[in-house]
Design an enzyme around this catalytic site. Structure first.
Site, short mmCIF file in Angstrom:
data_model
loop_
_atom_site.label_atom_id
_atom_site.label_comp_id
_atom_site.label_asym_id
_atom_site.label_seq_id
_atom_site.Cartn_x
_atom_site.Cartn_y
_atom_site.Cartn_z
CB ALA A 68 -0.88 -0.02 1.24
CD GLU A 119 -2.82 -7.81 2.94
OE1 GLU A 119 -2.54 -6.64 2.61
OE2 GLU A 119 -3.37 -8.09 4.01
#
Ligand code: NAD
Length: 716
Positions: A68, A119
């Site tokens: 992220a 992820e």
């Protein structure tokens, strides 16, 4: 089919669609708000198009996705628990939709796939990795836990043991390890990655692989019985908790989230994960550790930009003085592949330096981090010598002889005769002015400080000190050498103590005042260690050496008499006069024995306690822990603010990182200036005010008063 700024969809001949992640104008892919929103749009198209047979996910860059976008965390964290949960939900919906597509998906993991990037891979049905890929979930290192399904999908896919190990450690894993752990399905050479991923996808499309069973596994509860589950979770919480320590709660929080979600479906488990994430994000620890991460990136960027300005790649170096520091510098340089000459005046000195390098290398061989033959190669890169023969091909010299001003000036003038006109000379002095040493040189512009910390292989910081006449060229070459050695260089201006010792000695001065007033130094150590320091001040002084401390204190008192001049005898001085020099002679504030591993082990010393009693003038043993912390931290913080105000260091980020990398300031506090931001400027001002009668060390500089008036924090 779709062309965004980060994500595109292309239809391939075989009815397969390729989703390519390639964030425009960036060197790496990261999941920022833009990427998240484009992924959502791409999924709309994938869901609405009827004739798609399979999805291939690839990256258009050397890395897959590094995670992220951490620079967006601050705003997300500030949105409160509900805001954080909503922030996570947007991309969790994306990953669920990806996982639920009516056709199989395969991801080709070509390079780094970390955090949110990894992820995404877990949400796909199959993962084919390049042998060069590195995968992992580093979130706990930032004081948070995975937030886009890492704690949900990894244990269901690879088992609890792997999930706990990967998530609690936050480590990066090689493709080979990921294959062994069943986290990826195949590893191939980079050239054939795309083909291999396509072939895997075709097998799933043809029904040879049961991708629906895969999904079932990831979306159902963990397959553990109650006893197994209890045992596994309780044991790992105890083990991980003891390793991480109470100041780093994230690894245990991640295990707790996995435990709570073990018997739940995917969607319920994701909700548990999000709540646990939001709880961590609300602690001061998460923003502090995120801050450290961002500061470190800034440091790396600055160091790289200096290195680019260097007129030469460092191919050969030299170190003068083969003592503790010289030996450590030689070891570090040689083990990073930069050959060097190590010169001393005495054979005995060379033996000490070589023994130091040998000891460090042997340890690496014993720990299987190096083969004996590699150790031989490293040692071959160190050329011990007693003359300056051949010094004319050296790119950079580090002077690390005894801390004697006249000897250093003489040695620097000597070596200047032996090197080329463009060789950069540096000094590892701890206390002598760089501008003053430069006066002994004909080419002072080629000279600067290069201050390492002891032990050299362990402490990441190198202060690169700019003297009055130092050229940018000399700084650039020195930073380039520090980079080549794998160190974290920070460029600072010359002043007594440079940056780190200039702020460390006021902290020691705060300690001395407190001991003078009657506080037991062992209690001070305990309080400061509980606060987060790896060692308390008395213990740290023993490691530094009380003779070194007495000497450095004098330099600081001369440089800053208004706040560093003492009118009483300090405990440090009293012990030094009693020939208690610290670890180096086995006795200081504590006594030292050698433990089974040959390391110095600290034990309380009645003799030292009695000695220190001799300088006590008060009976202040009833001071609260909070005030002990304030009396030591305020002088350190005010001096750091002065360094910033005077431009000794360029930014709060570098100021904070110098103390983390140079003296082990606790990272979970984010740095001294970040700590002030966290407790609030007004709270800090009150803290300082309470002790202002103790002297100028407790008075913040004018710039702080301005910041206070305008409530302007150190970090934005
Ligand atoms: P040390 O006493 O272990 O080693 C000094 C070496 O210099 C000895 O081997 C000595 O023989 C050699 N030497 C003396 N005169 C010389 C000359 N004319 N030419 C070549 N070699 C000569 O000292 P150290 O602890 O390694 O410290 C070296 C320098 O590093 C000092 O300036 C010190 O302030 C600085 N420093 C030390 C530490 C630390 O914790 N020890 C930390 C940072 C910086």
């Amino acid at each position: 089919m779709f062309q965004g700024k980060a994500i595109s969809l292309t239809r391939l001949a075989s009815g397969i669609v390729e989703l390519i992640i390639d964030l425009k104008d960036e060197s790496v892919n990261k999941f920022n708000l833009l990427t998240v929103s484009e992924l959502s749009k791409a999924l709309d198209i994938l869901e609405q198009t009827s004739d798609i047979k399979g999805l291939l996910v690839t990256s258009g860059k050397d890395v897959f996705v590094v995670g992220a976008d951490i620079s967006e965390f601050g705003a997300a964290f500030a949105a409160g628990p509900e805001g954080v949960i909503n922030h996570l939900a947007t991309n969790n919906r994306n990953y669920n939709r990806l996982e639920d597509l009516p056709f199989p998906s395969v991801v080709a993991v070509n390079g780094y796939a970390l955090g949110g990037g990894f992820e995404l891979c877990l949400a796909c049905d199959y993962r084919v990795a390049s042998s060069k890929a590195k995968v992992g979930l580093p979130e706990t290192k930032l004081g948070i836990i995975p937030g886009w399904g890492g704690t949900v999908r990894l244990p269901r896919l690879a088992g609890l043991e792997t999930a706990v190990e990967w998530i609690a450690s936050g480590k990066e894993n090689s493709a080979a390890d990921a294959l062994t752990a069943r986290v990826v399905d195949g590893v191939v050479e980079p050239e054939v990655l795309r083909d291999a991923a396509l072939a895997t996808l075709q097998l799933a499309i043809d029904g040879k692989f049961d991708y629906k069973a895969r999904r079932q596994q990831k979306t159902s509860p963990l397959q553990l019985n109650f006893i197994e589950s209890m045992m596994a979770f309780e044991t790992s919480k105890a083990f991980v908790g003891a390793q991480a320590g109470r100041n780093y709660p994230a690894p245990v929080a991640a295990i707790k989230a996995m435990q709570k979600a073990a018997d739940k479906s995917r969607d319920e488990a994701l909700q548990i994960e999000a709540e646990a994430f939001a709880k961590m994000a609300q602690t001061p620890i998460a923003p502090a550790l995120v801050g450290i991460f961002l500061n470190d990136q800034l440091l790396a960027k600055k160091a790289k930009s200096w290195e680019k300005k260097s007129d030469k790649k460092i191919e050969r170096a030299a170190v003068l003085g083969a003592g503790i520091m010289g030996g450590g510098i030689a070891y570090q340089s040689a083990s990073r592949g930069v050959p060097l000459r190590m010169k001393d005046v005495a054979r005995k000195g060379l033996d000490v330096g070589l023994a130091e390098a040998n000891k460090l290398l042997t340890k690496r061989v014993e720990r299987k981090k190096m083969t004996p033959s590699e150790m031989g190669d490293v040692l071959n890169r160190i050329e011990p010598m007693l003359s300056y023969d051949g010094f004319d091909d050296t790119d950079i010299v580090v002077e690390a002889v005894v801390e004697n001003p006249e000897v250093k000036r003489k040695v620097l003038a000597e070596v200047e005769q032996a090197v080329n006109a463009d060789t950069v000379l540096t000094s590892n002095t701890s206390t002598i002015s760089i501008s003053w040493l430069a006066e002994a040189l004909q080419r002072p512009e080629n000279f600067c400080g290069m201050h390492f910390f002891n032990p050299v292989p362990v402490m990441p910081l190198v202060e690169v000190i700019r003297g009055e006449k130092t050229s940018d060229r000399a700084i650039a070459r020195t930073v380039a050498y520090a980079n080549a050695m794998g160190k974290k260089p920070i460029v600072v201006k010359d002043c007594p103590g440079f940056l780190v010792n200039r702020v460390l000695f006021p902290y020691f001065a705060g300690f001395s005042l407190l001991v003078r007033d009657g506080m037991d130094y062992q209690r001070i150590d305990k309080v400061m260690e509980t606060w987060g320091w790896p060692m308390g001040p008395a213990y740290l002084l023993d490691v530094v050496g009380l003779d070194t401390a007495v000497h450095a204190e004098k330099v600081m008192a001369k440089g800053f008499p208004d706040r560093m001049q003492r009118d009483y005898q300090s405990a440090i001085e009293a012990l030094y006069e009693a020939e208690r020099l610290g670890q180096k002679n086995g006795k200081g504030f504590y006594d030292y024995q050698t433990d089974k591993k040959g390391k110095p082990e600290k034990v309380a010393s009645d003799v030292a306690v009695k000695q220190v009693q001799g300088v006590v003038q008060g009976d202040a043993n009833d001071i609260s822990d909070e005030d002990i912390i304030a009396r030591l931290m305020v002088p350190m913080a005010t001096e750091l603010m002065r360094c910033l105000e005077e431009g000794i260091v360029e930014s709060p980020a570098e100021a904070d990182m110098a103390l983390v990398y140079g003296i082990g300031f606790p990272p979970f506090r984010g740095g001294v200036l970040r700590w002030i931001d966290t407790i609030g400027l007004a709270t800090f001002a009150d803290m300082a005010k309470k002790f202002e009668s103790l002297g100028a060390l407790y008075t913040p500089p004018a710039s702080f008063a301005d910041q206070l008036t305008n409530n302007k924090k150190f970090y934005g």
